[in-house]
Motif scaffolding. Structure first.
Motif, short mmCIF file in Angstrom:
data_model
loop_
_atom_site.label_atom_id
_atom_site.label_comp_id
_atom_site.label_asym_id
_atom_site.label_seq_id
_atom_site.Cartn_x
_atom_site.Cartn_y
_atom_site.Cartn_z
N PRO A 52 -21.45 8.83 22.40
CA PRO A 52 -22.20 8.54 23.63
C PRO A 52 -22.02 7.11 24.10
CG PRO A 52 -23.71 8.77 21.77
CD PRO A 52 -22.37 9.22 21.31
N TYR A 53 -21.78 6.20 23.18
CA TYR A 53 -21.61 4.80 23.58
C TYR A 53 -20.29 4.61 24.33
CZ TYR A 53 -22.09 -0.24 23.41
OH TYR A 53 -22.24 -1.55 23.76
N THR A 54 -19.22 5.29 23.90
CA THR A 54 -17.97 5.18 24.63
C THR A 54 -18.09 5.81 26.03
OG1 THR A 54 -17.17 7.20 23.57
CG2 THR A 54 -16.54 5.12 22.56
N GLY A 55 -18.88 6.89 26.13
CA GLY A 55 -19.14 7.45 27.44
C GLY A 55 -19.88 6.47 28.34
N MET A 56 -20.83 5.75 27.76
CA MET A 56 -21.56 4.74 28.52
C MET A 56 -20.63 3.64 29.01
SD MET A 56 -22.78 1.40 28.09
CE MET A 56 -22.99 1.16 26.34
N PHE A 102 -36.59 15.80 21.51
CA PHE A 102 -36.13 15.38 22.83
C PHE A 102 -34.85 14.55 22.75
CE2 PHE A 102 -40.64 16.17 23.32
CZ PHE A 102 -40.68 16.92 24.49
N THR A 103 -34.25 14.46 21.56
CA THR A 103 -33.01 13.70 21.38
C THR A 103 -31.85 14.67 21.22
OG1 THR A 103 -33.22 13.60 18.97
CG2 THR A 103 -34.29 11.86 20.24
N PHE A 104 -30.77 14.41 21.92
CA PHE A 104 -29.59 15.26 21.78
C PHE A 104 -28.94 15.07 20.42
CE2 PHE A 104 -28.01 11.29 23.59
CZ PHE A 104 -26.87 11.04 22.85
N GLN A 105 -29.20 13.91 19.76
CA GLN A 105 -28.61 13.66 18.46
C GLN A 105 -29.09 14.66 17.40
OE1 GLN A 105 -29.92 11.33 20.42
NE2 GLN A 105 -28.65 9.48 20.47
N LYS A 106 -30.31 15.17 17.53
CA LYS A 106 -30.83 16.16 16.58
C LYS A 106 -29.96 17.40 16.57
CE LYS A 106 -34.82 19.18 15.75
NZ LYS A 106 -34.01 20.42 15.68
N TYR A 107 -29.67 17.94 17.72
CA TYR A 107 -28.93 19.19 17.82
C TYR A 107 -27.46 18.97 17.49
CZ TYR A 107 -33.27 19.96 20.25
OH TYR A 107 -34.60 20.01 20.55
N CYS A 108 -26.91 17.84 17.90
CA CYS A 108 -25.51 17.55 17.59
C CYS A 108 -25.32 17.35 16.09
CB CYS A 108 -25.07 16.29 18.34
SG CYS A 108 -23.33 15.88 18.14
N SER A 109 -26.25 16.64 15.45
CA SER A 109 -26.15 16.39 14.00
C SER A 109 -26.25 17.70 13.21
CB SER A 109 -27.25 15.43 13.55
OG SER A 109 -27.09 14.17 14.15
N GLU A 110 -27.18 18.58 13.60
CA GLU A 110 -27.32 19.84 12.88
C GLU A 110 -26.06 20.69 13.02
OE1 GLU A 110 -30.85 21.97 13.83
OE2 GLU A 110 -32.20 20.46 12.99
N ILE A 111 -25.47 20.70 14.21
CA ILE A 111 -24.22 21.46 14.41
C ILE A 111 -23.12 20.92 13.51
CG2 ILE A 111 -22.38 21.94 16.07
CD1 ILE A 111 -24.58 21.93 18.26
N VAL A 119 -29.09 1.92 27.37
CA VAL A 119 -28.43 3.09 26.78
C VAL A 119 -28.18 2.86 25.29
CG1 VAL A 119 -26.36 4.52 26.81
CG2 VAL A 119 -27.41 3.80 28.96
N ALA A 120 -27.75 1.66 24.93
CA ALA A 120 -27.52 1.36 23.52
C ALA A 120 -28.80 1.53 22.70
CB ALA A 120 -26.97 -0.06 23.37
N LEU A 121 -29.91 1.02 23.21
CA LEU A 121 -31.18 1.15 22.50
C LEU A 121 -31.63 2.60 22.40
CD1 LEU A 121 -33.10 -1.92 23.99
CD2 LEU A 121 -32.21 -1.69 21.67
N LEU A 122 -31.45 3.36 23.47
CA LEU A 122 -31.83 4.77 23.44
C LEU A 122 -30.98 5.55 22.44
CD1 LEU A 122 -32.34 5.53 27.26
CD2 LEU A 122 -34.11 5.33 25.50
N CYS A 123 -29.69 5.24 22.38
CA CYS A 123 -28.80 5.93 21.43
C CYS A 123 -29.16 5.57 19.99
CB CYS A 123 -27.35 5.59 21.73
SG CYS A 123 -26.70 6.32 23.25
N ILE A 124 -29.47 4.31 19.75
CA ILE A 124 -29.86 3.89 18.41
C ILE A 124 -31.14 4.59 17.99
CG2 ILE A 124 -30.69 1.94 17.04
CD1 ILE A 124 -28.75 0.17 18.66
N ALA A 125 -32.14 4.60 18.89
CA ALA A 125 -33.40 5.27 18.58
C ALA A 125 -33.19 6.76 18.35
CB ALA A 125 -34.40 5.04 19.71
N GLY A 126 -32.32 7.37 19.18
CA GLY A 126 -32.09 8.81 19.05
C GLY A 126 -31.44 9.19 17.74
#
Length: 627
Positions: A407-411, A541-550, A510-517
């Motif tokens: 997500p950071y490279t997308g940002m 509410f974080t997309f990282q939860k679903y991506c990590s589980e996948i 965005v960096a802070l939100l990604c770190i928190a997520g």
């Protein structure tokens, strides 16, 4: 209007009201049966109020700072005339043009009226009557002059064959002396390209193309010029001088010479009248005594003008046009703009062509994820299959990096590429060409194939080189799972760029939100079952939860690791409990295997949600800027 191209390199700002008549002012006698179009500005004033200090200073932020930007300004100009507005920095020139064209924000208080052909305009009618060239040129640097004007015409006119648009573009390039640079890139201060004067003429040409009645030359032209040459003095039909928001003079060049001579300030022989009268009507702030002296002089000249026959004639002309019965209709631009889908198609083609010519940006978009992956490859070389040698730990670290970096490279893509498109859309949406959300959607559609290709390049190299689960289907799931956070990072940045002007601030947010997520949602730093309830709720509410589980299920499901030599047991080394991947899955994210499809659907649901949110934000931005 043949002189108009020679004016534009020096003019910093201009308004045009398009005419129906083809005659120049010299060709239309005073007693002509067809009345001339007119623009009247009657007793216009504008002031704004701001906080005296920053929000964190509680004492000063409650105090208000008022500034009168325009004060009782009245002007009258007719079709075929060129009005030049002079004044030092901060005198109110740009604000006056904004008032004329209906672009003043409602954050201030506006008094007075603007009349076209004696009729007051509603706020929504201004952009259909005026074309506006801003002080700074906002153009896409990687398009040629011809392409820039062609896209402007395609956005403004619905019907027409390719030959029609070609003739239209060629005609305006001839009118503004741009034919010799038609196939050169616009460029920028860093990239070269056409000159500043030519860039200014391209901005004017783009405005002229918005009116299909291009052949009708009898326009009103209003320009502001900072340092005009003396040769231009007789070129203008009228000259207006502003000082501290007050109109010091407005009349013909001959009237100007007579008026200032009558005020005991004749222009010296061989002097530039522009420079002389500009100095005469400016307030010198170098010292308090000098400021008081020059301000009194300006007030004396302003009072003399208000008592002059020139000013009375201006007011009489405005009142006369308000009550005339034979005035022509207000010359609105022809309503023949393309539909929403057609505009989106034009914007998509323009955005794609502009960005495809930026070779460095294209290259970085395609390989930045790969560069990040190469660091991981050189660092790990290949993940082991022995638990005691880091089979689980190395995989967890890899997945953590993948979820956190994409997500950071997308940002980074959005922060580097979208602000210039946002600036263009801010200007063109005010011209009524399209709405800002259409530019956003064009950028989103342009992003998709690049993001898919970049993710496939990155995944193809990293997945097989690092030795992750050797199955083609798992590789496909892996690539799809990493494409989503890459897009989400970019689209989240677009939403924030619609709310925050400074890209550096957006970068930090965005960096802070990604770190928190990733800390809360991934479950790789701390088991979610051990978190407090507020953090558990936040993780959903974080997309990282679903991506990590996948990614965890995709990599660990069906894996069987060794644990040192055959005589090592769980009692000897607790890490041996994770020799089966399913054990690790149930420990980190219980039930994730049964949620695999649901997690994919939820993860990809973030993408349309962010796009819709972005459209809403940019619609609100459209409304706020129009205020």
């Amino acid at each position: 209007m043949n002189e108009f191209p020679s004016l534009t390199p020096m003019g910093s700002l201009g308004n045009q009201v398009n005419r129906d008549s083809q005659n120049s002012p010299e060709e239309v006698p005073v007693a002509a049966s067809k009345p001339r179009h007119s623009l009247g500005i009657l007793h216009v004033s504008y002031h704004v109020s701001h906080q005296a200090g920053p929000w964190w200073d509680f004492t000063s932020c409650r105090q208000r700072w008022d500034r009168q930007i325009l004060k009782d300004v009245s002007l009258y100009v007719e079709s075929g005339q060129i009005l030049c507005i002079l004044g030092s920095s901060g005198s109110g020139k740009t604000t006056l043009l904004d008032a004329m064209s209906g672009r003043l924000r409602r954050t201030g208080t506006f008094l007075g009226e603007v009349f076209v052909n004696g009729q007051p305009l509603r706020r929504e009618q201004f952009q259909d009557c005026f074309s506006y060239v801003r002080q700074s040129d906002t153009l896409l640097s990687n398009l040629t002059v011809r392409e820039t004007l062609r896209y402007a015409a395609l956005l403004a006119v619905r019907h027409g064959s390719p030959e029609f648009f070609q003739r239209k573009v060629d005609a305006v390039m001839v009118e503004l002396s741009l034919s010799h640079v038609a196939d050169r890139l616009i460029g920028s201060c860093n990239l070269g390209g056409i000159s500043n004067g030519e860039r200014r003429r391209v901005s004017i040409a783009a405005q002229l193309l918005q009116d299909p009645k291009l052949a009708h030359r009898d326009r009103i032209v209003i320009v502001t010029i900072h340092q005009p040459r003396s040769e231009l003095f007789q070129l203008f039909d009228k000259i207006a001088i502003l000082s501290y928001g007050e109109l010091v003079f407005c009349g013909t060049p001959a009237e100007m010479l007579d008026f200032f001579s009558g005020c005991s300030y004749p222009c010296p022989e061989h002097s530039n009248p522009f420079d002389f009268y500009m100095d005469l009507t400016s307030v010198d702030t170098q010292s308090k005594e000098r400021e008081i002296e020059t301000y009194k002089r300006v007030q004396m000249i302003e009072s003399a003008y208000k008592e002059s026959a020139i000013y009375r004639k201006t007011l009489e002309n405005i009142e006369r046009t308000k009550h005339m019965k034979t005035l022509p209709m207000v010359p609105f631009k022809t309503k023949d703009s393309p539909g929403a889908l057609s505009k989106l198609d034009v914007l998509l083609r323009r955005v794609t062509r502009n960005l495809m010519r930026n070779k460095l940006a294209v290259m970085m978009r395609l390989v930045q994820n790969l560069i990040m992956g190469l660091f991981l490859i050189f660092y790990l070389l290949r993940v082991p299959s022995d638990v005691l040698k880091g089979a689980v730990q190395d995989r967890v670290g890899l997945l953590y990096q993948f979820v956190g970096a994409t997500p950071y490279t997308g940002m980074l893509n959005a922060v580097n590429l979208f602000p210039v498109l946002r600036a263009v859309s801010d200007q063109e949406s005010q011209d009524g060409l399209y709405q800002k959300w259409q530019m956003l959607l064009a950028y989103v559609l342009h992003v998709l194939p690049f993001s898919v290709l970049a993710t496939m390049i990155f995944s193809s190299v990293c997945y097989w080189t690092l030795g992750l689960y050797p199955e083609v289907a798992r590789f496909g799931y892996f690539s799809a799972a990493l494409l989503a956070p890459h897009l989400i990072g970019e689209f989240l940045t677009l939403v924030l760029l619609g709310m925050v002007q400074n890209p550096n601030v957006v970068n930090s947010i965005v960096a802070l939100l990604c770190i928190a997520g990733i800390l809360v949602g991934s479950g790789l730093v701390r088991n979610r079952e051990e978190m407090s309830i507020p953090f558990k709720i936040f993780s959903y509410f974080t997309f990282q939860k679903y991506c990590s589980e996948i990614l965890i299920v995709n990599e660990f499901y069906g894996q069987n690791f060794s644990c040192g030599s055959s005589n090592v047991s769980v009692t000897t080394n607790p890490m041996c409990v994770f020799t089966q991947g399913i054990t690790f899955i149930e420990r980190i994210c219980p039930g994730a295997t049964s949620r695999f499809t649901t997690n994919f659907l939820t993860l990809y649901a973030f993408i349309p949600v962010l796009v819709i949110l972005g459209i809403v934000v940019f619609k609100i931005r459209d409304h706020l800027i129009s205020r």
